[in-house]
Design an enzyme around this catalytic site. Sequence first.
Site, PDB file in Angstrom:
ATOM      1  NE  ARG A  54      -3.036   0.349   3.320  1.00  0.00           N
ATOM      2  CZ  ARG A  54      -1.978   0.634   4.530  1.00  0.00           C
ATOM      3  NH1 ARG A  54      -1.555   1.843   4.695  1.00  0.00           N
ATOM      4  NH2 ARG A  54      -2.234  -0.415   5.416  1.00  0.00           N
ATOM      5  CE1 TYR A 106     -17.757  12.129 -14.121  1.00  0.00           C
ATOM      6  CE2 TYR A 106     -17.116  11.955 -11.922  1.00  0.00           C
ATOM      7  CZ  TYR A 106     -17.523  11.326 -12.960  1.00  0.00           C
ATOM      8  OH  TYR A 106     -17.865  10.128 -13.141  1.00  0.00           O
ATOM      9  CG  ASP A 178     -10.936  16.472 -13.126  1.00  0.00           C
ATOM     10  OD1 ASP A 178     -10.152  15.949 -13.863  1.00  0.00           O
ATOM     11  OD2 ASP A 178     -11.695  15.869 -12.498  1.00  0.00           O
TER      12      ASP A 178
HETATM   13  C1  LIG Z   1     -14.550  10.303 -15.004  1.00  0.00           C
HETATM   14  C2  LIG Z   1     -14.338  11.456 -14.164  1.00  0.00           C
HETATM   15  C3  LIG Z   1     -13.859  11.833 -12.936  1.00  0.00           C
HETATM   16  C4  LIG Z   1     -13.960  10.281 -11.854  1.00  0.00           C
HETATM   17  O1  LIG Z   1     -13.231   9.478 -12.329  1.00  0.00           O
HETATM   18  P1  LIG Z   1     -13.505   7.821 -12.228  1.00  0.00           P
HETATM   19  O2  LIG Z   1     -12.156   7.276 -12.822  1.00  0.00           O
HETATM   20  O3  LIG Z   1     -14.565   7.347 -13.076  1.00  0.00           O
HETATM   21  O4  LIG Z   1     -13.386   7.630 -10.589  1.00  0.00           O
HETATM   22  C5  LIG Z   1     -13.635  12.680 -12.325  1.00  0.00           C
HETATM   23  N1  LIG Z   1     -13.496  13.992 -13.096  1.00  0.00           N
HETATM   24  C6  LIG Z   1     -13.721  13.969 -14.450  1.00  0.00           C
HETATM   25  C7  LIG Z   1     -13.663  15.132 -15.282  1.00  0.00           C
HETATM   26  C8  LIG Z   1     -14.325  12.753 -15.005  1.00  0.00           C
HETATM   27  O5  LIG Z   1     -14.606  12.529 -16.191  1.00  0.00           O
END
Ligand SMILES: *Cc1c(COP(=O)(O)O)cnc(C)c1O
Length: 402
Positions: A54, A106, A178
């Site tokens: 981990r 999101y 993000d």
């Molecule tokens: C899909 C997505 C997430 C979440 O990610 P997962 O891998 O599905 O847990 C977060 N931010 C954005 C912009 C996404 O498209």
Amino acid sequence: MINRDEQSYRMESQLAQIGSIQEPITGAVTFPIYQATAYRHPRLGQSTGFDYIRTKNPTRAVLEDAAALLERGDAGFACSSGMAALQTVFALFGQGDHLIVSLDLYGGTYRMLERLLSRFGVTASYVDTNDLEAIESVRQPSTKAIFIETPTNPLMMITDIEAVAKWARSHNMLTIVDNTLLTPFFQRPIELGADIIVHSATKYLGGHNDVLAGLIVTKGKELSEEMAFLHNSIGAVLSPSDSYQLMRGMKTLALRMERHEYNATRVAEWLNTHESIDTVYYPALENHPGFAIQRKQSSGNTGILSFRLHDARYVEPILRHIKLIAFAESLGGVESLMTYPAVQTHADIPQEIREAVGVDDRLLRFSVGIEHVDDIIADLEQALAAAKEELASATVLEAEGV
Ligand SMILES: *Cc1c(COP(=O)(O)O)cnc(C)c1O
């Protein structure tokens, strides 16, 4: 065993070479999957650098170093999903802390903030993060960070990362981006002043709709140490085999992103002139409100676009008639996927908020794949034509009282 030359390589080379220069025992050109959960200590008080899976795993470490290199950060952390990465990042905050967050977020991130983080006393305000007056107006003494998606999806809103990061720094706040939709191949927010990058690597980085993963990259020693602590304490880490699978996908990121951008641009231009379409949202179109900023801060465009139909009744038949394009709920893979945000990805966002932003029942999101663009356009053309024909005959039947 890190190859010092890799810092000077162009990104295409860094991507193709992920893991291939780091296996010291056999010289294997792809890095092996280390499944072991425990590592022998040479002596009391000594460690090979690996103790327990981990905390650190050799396969995952290669991926994490690659993520840090590509995003120009200091440390990378691979997580079991994008949401796991987001939870790990949000664990930086606690009781009484406030965040400023991009509108048109999101859906899963919105749900995590409103229904999970709220239990720990963390609050968030949602604004157009490109509007400096708007973000200033929601700032509180307890605001600790600004969280940006750029582009957002489905509405493809663009935020000027450099301007926001500068503003955030002047108020002693972190900037978190993000970067799922553009990937470091097209956009590197740390170079523009951001502190933390988050990815759903399930999307473009993995790229083949076959691995669930998340990545975090941090800038700065203190933040990197804190994130290592949270990553290990929460434990939502990526498995060795999924780490391998993700690196395999990332090796072709440059080729895929170039094709996604080319195809999406052609599709957006085609949709833009179609009689059944009201609006096309794609930042490479010159009439897009974020066009200039996108061009300034990124070297290319994502493969995601959205379009609003004139008539909501077209949605159901279009989704039924598309053949090459799959009606499915993800983005960023080689296969073209179409999503209906109002009922799928954004179902957890209350209707008033969703519609105020523009995610209404006439909006479709399209993750344009790397198939031949003429086949993609032909599929859209036949689905739109079939929808038009069905609605015309339904209208005739109605008029005849059938
Ligand atoms: C899909 C997505 C997430 C979440 O990610 P997962 O891998 O599905 O847990 C977060 N931010 C954005 C912009 C996404 O498209």
